[in-house]
Design a protein around this motif. Structure first.
Motif, short mmCIF file in Angstrom:
data_model
loop_
_atom_site.label_atom_id
_atom_site.label_comp_id
_atom_site.label_asym_id
_atom_site.label_seq_id
_atom_site.Cartn_x
_atom_site.Cartn_y
_atom_site.Cartn_z
N ILE A 10 0.84 -1.20 0.00
CA ILE A 10 0.00 0.00 0.00
C ILE A 10 0.88 1.25 0.00
O ILE A 10 0.60 2.22 -0.72
N GLU A 11 1.96 1.22 0.78
CA GLU A 11 2.91 2.35 0.75
C GLU A 11 3.50 2.52 -0.64
O GLU A 11 3.65 3.64 -1.12
N CYS A 13 2.12 1.66 -3.47
CA CYS A 13 1.08 2.22 -4.34
C CYS A 13 1.02 3.73 -4.17
O CYS A 13 0.89 4.47 -5.15
N GLY A 14 1.11 4.19 -2.92
CA GLY A 14 1.10 5.62 -2.67
C GLY A 14 2.29 6.31 -3.31
O GLY A 14 2.15 7.35 -3.93
N ALA A 22 -4.32 1.03 -3.93
CA ALA A 22 -4.21 1.01 -2.46
C ALA A 22 -5.56 0.70 -1.83
O ALA A 22 -5.65 -0.13 -0.92
N LEU A 44 -2.91 4.39 3.54
CA LEU A 44 -3.98 4.65 2.57
C LEU A 44 -4.23 6.15 2.44
O LEU A 44 -4.34 6.67 1.32
N ALA A 47 -1.49 7.65 0.48
CA ALA A 47 -1.66 7.40 -0.95
C ALA A 47 -2.60 8.43 -1.57
O ALA A 47 -2.40 8.87 -2.70
#
Length: 158
Positions: A10-11, A13-14, A22, A44, A47
């Motif tokens: 997720i990090e 993706c950000g 994310a 999140l 992101a």
């Protein structure tokens, strides 16, 4: 399972500006038997700060986190307010209660500094967008910022 691997993705993706991915990963976590953590929701929200045009979706990240009992870190909340100021989008009314909850829960650490950063970011957003940004009455907004200022004056933690 633990959310560590998901949090790292997720990090990433950000960092790559992909808030949609994310959000999809956070939604998939329970299906895989993994409970999102406070770090997950902060990643999140981050992101949403970095993905082009995704700042308004930060409200959704706040709601998801709050429904799971997770509050944003003051530094993450301040970054989101600055992303809204820079990129536009309507500021949801949920941001001020979340900001106050985050400040009250911050306890020690960067409590006072984090609270001051949130107030400064809120001021930047007001200056950049003005009262037209809020769907709530301007008095409600002013009262919420005054409450944030009071939290800063008391040291940022409740």
């Amino acid at each position: 399972g633990t959310p560590t691997l998901y949090n790292a993705i997720i990090e990433a993706c950000g960092a790559l500006g992909d808030a949609e991915k994310a959000f999809a990963l956070v939604a998939k976590m329970p299906d895989d038997g993994v409970e999102p953590s406070a770090f997950t929701y902060n990643a999140l929200l981050t992101a949403c700060c970095t993905a082009p045009g995704a700042a308004p979706r930060g409200a959704e990240a706040l709601v998801l986190g709050r429904s799971a009992g997770s509050l944003p870190a003051p530094s993450t909340l301040a970054a989101w307010l600055r992303a809204l100021a820079a990129g536009g989008g309507a500021l949801p009314t949920t941001v001020w209660p979340a900001a106050l909850e985050a400040l009250k829960a911050s306890g020690g650490g960067d409590g006072a500094a984090g609270a001051a950063d949130v107030v400064q970011a809120a001021d930047e957003l007001l200056k950049a967008k003005g009262a037209a940004l809020w769907p709530a009455p301007p008095k409600e907004t002013a009262d919420a910022i005054a409450a944030l200022r009071a939290a800063v004056a008391k040291g940022g933690a409740g």
